[in-house]
Design a protein around this motif. Structure first.
Motif, PDB file in Angstrom:
ATOM      1  N   GLU A 193       0.820  -1.213   0.000  1.00 22.47           N
ATOM      2  CA  GLU A 193       0.000   0.000   0.000  1.00 22.47           C
ATOM      3  C   GLU A 193       0.853   1.261   0.000  1.00 22.47           C
ATOM      4  N   HIS A 194       2.072   1.149   0.543  1.00 22.56           N
ATOM      5  CA  HIS A 194       2.959   2.312   0.625  1.00 22.56           C
ATOM      6  C   HIS A 194       4.075   2.257  -0.420  1.00 22.56           C
ATOM      7  N   GLY A 195       3.905   1.396  -1.407  1.00 18.03           N
ATOM      8  CA  GLY A 195       4.830   1.375  -2.542  1.00 18.03           C
ATOM      9  C   GLY A 195       6.184   0.767  -2.252  1.00 18.03           C
ATOM     10  N   ILE A 196       6.274  -0.114  -1.253  1.00 18.50           N
ATOM     11  CA  ILE A 196       7.558  -0.712  -0.896  1.00 18.50           C
ATOM     12  C   ILE A 196       7.548  -2.185  -1.290  1.00 18.50           C
ATOM     13  N   THR A 197       8.272  -2.505  -2.345  1.00 14.70           N
ATOM     14  CA  THR A 197       8.421  -3.872  -2.837  1.00 14.70           C
ATOM     15  C   THR A 197       9.876  -4.053  -3.273  1.00 14.70           C
ATOM     16  N   PRO A 213       9.916   6.638  -0.115  1.00 16.01           N
ATOM     17  CA  PRO A 213      10.019   5.832  -1.337  1.00 16.01           C
ATOM     18  C   PRO A 213       9.955   6.697  -2.589  1.00 16.01           C
ATOM     19  N   ASP A 214      10.769   6.377  -3.588  1.00 17.72           N
ATOM     20  CA  ASP A 214      10.717   7.065  -4.869  1.00 17.72           C
ATOM     21  C   ASP A 214       9.341   6.879  -5.496  1.00 17.72           C
ATOM     22  N   ARG A 246       5.755   9.496   3.287  1.00 19.05           N
ATOM     23  CA  ARG A 246       6.823   8.847   4.039  1.00 19.05           C
ATOM     24  C   ARG A 246       6.255   7.674   4.841  1.00 19.05           C
ATOM     25  N   VAL A 247       7.120   6.686   5.073  1.00 15.60           N
ATOM     26  CA  VAL A 247       6.690   5.458   5.740  1.00 15.60           C
ATOM     27  C   VAL A 247       7.601   5.198   6.928  1.00 15.60           C
ATOM     28  N   ALA A 248       7.014   5.008   8.105  1.00 12.47           N
ATOM     29  CA  ALA A 248       7.779   4.699   9.317  1.00 12.47           C
ATOM     30  C   ALA A 248       7.658   3.216   9.624  1.00 12.47           C
ATOM     31  N   LEU A 249       8.805   2.567   9.862  1.00  9.30           N
ATOM     32  CA  LEU A 249       8.825   1.137  10.151  1.00  9.30           C
ATOM     33  C   LEU A 249       9.516   0.889  11.485  1.00  9.30           C
ATOM     34  N   PRO A 250       8.944   0.055  12.354  1.00 10.25           N
ATOM     35  CA  PRO A 250       9.611  -0.281  13.616  1.00 10.25           C
ATOM     36  C   PRO A 250      10.860  -1.110  13.363  1.00 10.25           C
ATOM     37  N   GLU A 251      11.729  -1.164  14.374  1.00  8.18           N
ATOM     38  CA  GLU A 251      13.025  -1.826  14.210  1.00  8.18           C
ATOM     39  C   GLU A 251      12.876  -3.291  13.783  1.00  8.18           C
ATOM     40  N   GLU A 288      14.788   6.539   0.286  1.00  6.51           N
ATOM     41  CA  GLU A 288      15.783   7.328   1.020  1.00  6.51           C
ATOM     42  C   GLU A 288      15.465   7.258   2.501  1.00  6.51           C
ATOM     43  N   ILE A 289      16.496   7.075   3.315  1.00  5.99           N
ATOM     44  CA  ILE A 289      16.321   7.069   4.769  1.00  5.99           C
ATOM     45  C   ILE A 289      16.269   8.521   5.232  1.00  5.99           C
ATOM     46  N   VAL A 290      15.130   8.932   5.796  1.00  5.97           N
ATOM     47  CA  VAL A 290      14.976  10.337   6.178  1.00  5.97           C
ATOM     48  C   VAL A 290      15.040  10.546   7.688  1.00  5.97           C
ATOM     49  N   GLU A 291      14.858   9.462   8.467  1.00  4.94           N
ATOM     50  CA  GLU A 291      14.944   9.622   9.927  1.00  4.94           C
ATOM     51  C   GLU A 291      15.145   8.261  10.579  1.00  4.94           C
ATOM     52  N   THR A 292      15.965   8.237  11.610  1.00  4.98           N
ATOM     53  CA  THR A 292      16.085   7.059  12.482  1.00  4.98           C
ATOM     54  C   THR A 292      15.975   7.543  13.914  1.00  4.98           C
ATOM     55  N   THR A 293      15.491   6.685  14.793  1.00  7.61           N
ATOM     56  CA  THR A 293      15.321   7.081  16.188  1.00  7.61           C
ATOM     57  C   THR A 293      16.142   6.172  17.093  1.00  7.61           C
ATOM     58  N   SER A 294      16.283   6.585  18.335  1.00  9.73           N
ATOM     59  CA  SER A 294      17.074   5.820  19.300  1.00  9.73           C
ATOM     60  C   SER A 294      16.406   4.482  19.630  1.00  9.73           C
ATOM     61  N   PHE A 295      15.100   4.393  19.417  1.00 11.69           N
ATOM     62  CA  PHE A 295      14.407   3.132  19.711  1.00 11.69           C
ATOM     63  C   PHE A 295      14.183   2.299  18.442  1.00 11.69           C
ATOM     64  N   GLY A 296      14.880   2.653  17.343  1.00 17.63           N
ATOM     65  CA  GLY A 296      14.934   1.780  16.177  1.00 17.63           C
ATOM     66  C   GLY A 296      13.964   2.076  15.057  1.00 17.63           C
ATOM     67  N   MET A 297      13.077   3.070  15.220  1.00 16.82           N
ATOM     68  CA  MET A 297      12.145   3.396  14.141  1.00 16.82           C
ATOM     69  C   MET A 297      12.908   3.997  12.958  1.00 16.82           C
ATOM     70  N   VAL A 298      12.584   3.531  11.746  1.00 18.40           N
ATOM     71  CA  VAL A 298      13.220   4.030  10.527  1.00 18.40           C
ATOM     72  C   VAL A 298      12.140   4.614   9.632  1.00 18.40           C
TER      73      VAL A 298
END
Length: 225
Positions: A174-178, A198-199, A204-209, A184-194
């Motif tokens: 649904e978010h165009g990730i295949t 996507p082009d 933007r899509v946030a994914l847990p660690e 492009e990585i636009v943000e990472t957090t101390s608790f692992g969220m990335v």
């Protein structure tokens, strides 16, 4: 002839052995197969009697030279079926894993070769996993890195996503990730969220660690490039 459950065990041992390059503990195999450990021990002993695995109590199990090609043949069937179901029968990629699990035991090597020929001998399945060739050779993933290994500003190409969670596959789609999607990585957090950009999308899509560590990616450009 092996039973379907025996083939499932050989396939599972191959996957787990490939992840760690070590003997597979029966407790790990039981968790992977979602069965009780005594059932695993019983089946592993049967497979050892037929020289498909080498088993040592308290040390684990490993495929023998006899067991490896059997496992790879089933994996070839599975991944070709997944590709055929998505490309020719228009299955959603979130549905094909379970369907291929049911069908993989019931086709011959010749039938699998015909599927491969019809599809143009694809190198990977819909989720990016390499498809063993007719000679049972397997090409490794190009990078061995995951999204969790990347830094802010990195551009990467998605190589592989896990195929055992239909809800995750639907979310990614649904978010165009295949596989082959560039992000492009636009943000990472101390608790692992990335967080990814996507082009070709405006979202933007946030994914847990846990998820980002399960998605293989090849670095195209680094933040300092």
């Amino acid at each position: 002839m092996l039973s379907a459950i025996m083939e499932d065990y050989l396939k599972a041992i191959y996957y787990l052995q490939d992840e760690t390059d070590e003997r597979v503990r029966t407790s790990t195999l039981a968790e992977h197969m979602d069965v009780e450990q005594p059932s695993v021990t019983s089946m592993v002993k049967k497979l050892a009697e037929r020289d498909f695995v080498h088993y040592e109590p308290y040390k684990g199990v490993v495929l023998t030279d006899t067991g490896v090609p059997v496992a790879l043949e089933i994996i070839r069937h599975h991944r070709l079926l997944e590709r055929y179901l998505t490309e020719r029968l228009e299955y959603d990629w979130a549905e094909v894993h379970d369907e291929a699990d049911r069908l993989e035991h019931h086709i011959s090597s010749q039938f699998a070769d015909r599927i491969a020929e019809q599809l143009g001998n694809p190198a990977v399945d819909p989720h990016g996993d390499p498809i063993p060739t007719a000679d049972l050779d397997v090409s490794p993933l190009q990078s061995g890195e995951t999204l969790a290994d990347q830094q802010v500003g990195d551009k990467v190409r998605i190589e592989r996503v896990p195929d055992n969670d239909p809800d995750l596959l639907r979310y990614l789609s649904e978010h165009g990730i295949t596989p082959t999607t560039v992000v492009e990585i636009v943000e990472t957090t101390s608790f692992g969220m990335v967080t990814l950009d996507p082009d070709g999308t405006d979202e933007r899509v946030a994914l847990p660690e846990e998820v980002s560590r399960s998605i293989s990616a090849q670095t195209l450009t680094g933040a300092s490039n």
